[in-house]
Design an enzyme around this catalytic site. Structure first.
Site, PDB file in Angstrom:
ATOM      1  N   THR A 135       0.827  -1.212   0.000  1.00 29.76           N
ATOM      2  CA  THR A 135       0.000   0.000   0.000  1.00 29.76           C
ATOM      3  C   THR A 135       0.859   1.260   0.000  1.00 29.76           C
ATOM      4  OG1 THR A 135      -0.297  -0.492   2.348  1.00 29.76           O
ATOM      5  CG2 THR A 135      -2.163  -0.904   0.906  1.00 29.76           C
ATOM      6  N   TYR A 147     -12.502  -1.033   5.053  1.00 28.17           N
ATOM      7  CA  TYR A 147     -13.815  -0.381   5.050  1.00 28.17           C
ATOM      8  C   TYR A 147     -14.971  -1.316   5.409  1.00 28.17           C
ATOM      9  CZ  TYR A 147     -17.699   2.695   3.962  1.00 28.17           C
ATOM     10  OH  TYR A 147     -18.842   3.434   4.068  1.00 28.17           O
ATOM     11  N   TYR A 161      -1.730  -9.258   6.488  1.00 23.56           N
ATOM     12  CA  TYR A 161      -1.283  -7.930   6.888  1.00 23.56           C
ATOM     13  C   TYR A 161      -2.375  -7.297   7.730  1.00 23.56           C
ATOM     14  CZ  TYR A 161       0.397  -3.066   6.322  1.00 23.56           C
ATOM     15  OH  TYR A 161       0.839  -1.777   6.529  1.00 23.56           O
ATOM     16  N   ARG A 182      -5.692   1.626   9.242  1.00 23.98           N
ATOM     17  CA  ARG A 182      -6.041   1.913   7.847  1.00 23.98           C
ATOM     18  C   ARG A 182      -7.264   1.126   7.372  1.00 23.98           C
ATOM     19  NH1 ARG A 182      -2.515   4.636   4.447  1.00 23.98           N
ATOM     20  NH2 ARG A 182      -0.643   5.391   5.468  1.00 23.98           N
ATOM     21  N   LYS A 192       2.339  -9.742   8.792  1.00 21.44           N
ATOM     22  CA  LYS A 192       2.923  -8.428   9.046  1.00 21.44           C
ATOM     23  C   LYS A 192       1.983  -7.755  10.032  1.00 21.44           C
ATOM     24  CE  LYS A 192       3.895  -3.956   6.844  1.00 21.44           C
ATOM     25  NZ  LYS A 192       3.801  -3.162   5.585  1.00 21.44           N
ATOM     26  N   ILE A 241       8.807  -5.159   7.855  1.00 17.31           N
ATOM     27  CA  ILE A 241       8.554  -4.682   6.491  1.00 17.31           C
ATOM     28  C   ILE A 241       8.393  -3.183   6.639  1.00 17.31           C
ATOM     29  CG2 ILE A 241       6.992  -4.686   4.514  1.00 17.31           C
ATOM     30  CD1 ILE A 241       6.403  -7.627   5.123  1.00 17.31           C
TER      31      ILE A 241
END
Length: 293
Positions: A49, A112, A138, A143, A167, A209
């Site tokens: 991202t 979302y 992830y 986010r 992650k 990462i």
């Protein structure tokens, strides 16, 4: 060899450089790739991202993957980011993207939609069943709007063969400990927070990462390597000079901050695709002042 060994250390989720006309700047992308490898990072994540993937077309994404393989030329492992909140769409990408030379796929949890824990489990089970490469979950709730509970991660790790690691960027140390203590021995647990690398490695994570590594690959790699050698005092000393850079890099948004740093270092044009825009003039000036110091 398990991903826990292949992806130990410093991975960098590389940015996507754009020209002033917003097209992809492949010359700059090659420079970014070489800058990472020449400065000691262990692997590269393309189309994460941080690479502004939601603004990049499917055709462009495939081109970037192939270009990345070509320029890396097997010098370090490559992880490809493929995620989204339409499970069927993710499945189609996993089946059609050029993944032969990747070691794994990093897949952010659906954003979302805020699925239930069962929905998150079924999403990852579905994409793992078709993926030609191992999946790294992830978790980045700041986010996506929804955290993947430790119990769900452990369930995926134990029950879904092709889920090979995570992650973790939830910032929740109780969650980190539950995952590390309960997943299978060969399951990769790596950091997704540049500002928490040292304590996360101290409790058992295998590395990071990184976003900061785009601008500071040598410095982040040094911190990670020292921490992995249990040299935590030295790791803290090495990280001390990066604290302010980290704050400046993330004070508006990612990747606007890291692109500003990289622009000042001559690595790329300071261009982002909408809805992201370049850092505000005042914050960019703070970065210039920091770099002068």
């Amino acid at each position: 060899m398990s991903l826990k060994n292949i992806l130990k250390g410093t991975g960098v989720a590389i940015v996507t450089p754009f020209k002033k006309d917003f097209s992809i700047d492949y010359e700059a992308l090659e420079n970014v790739i070489n800058y990472q490898i020449d400065n000691g990072i262990n692997y590269i994540v393309t189309l994460g991202t941080t690479g502004e993937t939601p603004t990049i077309s499917v055709e462009e994404q495939k081109e970037i993957i192939l270009f990345t393989y070509e320029k890396i030329n097997e010098r370090v492992p490559v992880v490809v980011g493929i995620g989204g909140n339409n499970t069927q769409n993710v499945i189609e990408h996993l089946q059609s993207y050029p993944l032969d030379e990747a070691v794994a796929v990093l897949s952010a949890s659906p954003y979302y939609s805020k699925p239930s824990q069962e929905g998150l489990y079924q999403h990852y089970k579905a994409i793992a069943s078709v993926s030609p490469k191992p999946i790294l979950v992830y978790n980045v709730p700041a986010r996506t709007g929804k955290s993947i509970d430790a119990s769900t991660v452990v369930r995926l790790a134990k029950e879904v063969k092709n889920i090979a690691g995570i992650k973790e960027a939830s910032g929740d140390f109780a969650q980190f400990v539950k995952i590390i203590n309960n997943v299978p021995e060969d399951f990769l647990v790596t950091s997704g927070d540049d500002n928490l690398i040292i304590p996360q490695i101290a409790i058992g994570m295998q590395g990071v990462i990184s976003v900061m590594g785009n601008a500071y690959p040598k410095e982040i790699s040094t911190v990670v390597n020292l921490a992995l050698e249990n040299k935590f005092a030295e790791a803290n000393a090495a990280y001390k000079d990066l604290v302010e850079a980290c704050e400046l890099m993330f004070n508006e948004n990612n990747p606007a901050g890291v692109k500003a740093f990289m622009h000042e270092k001559g690595l790329l044009e300071n261009v982002l695709r909408l809805p992201l825009v370049a850092l505000s003039e005042s914050n960019h000036q703070k970065i210039k002042n920091y770099l002068k110091k």
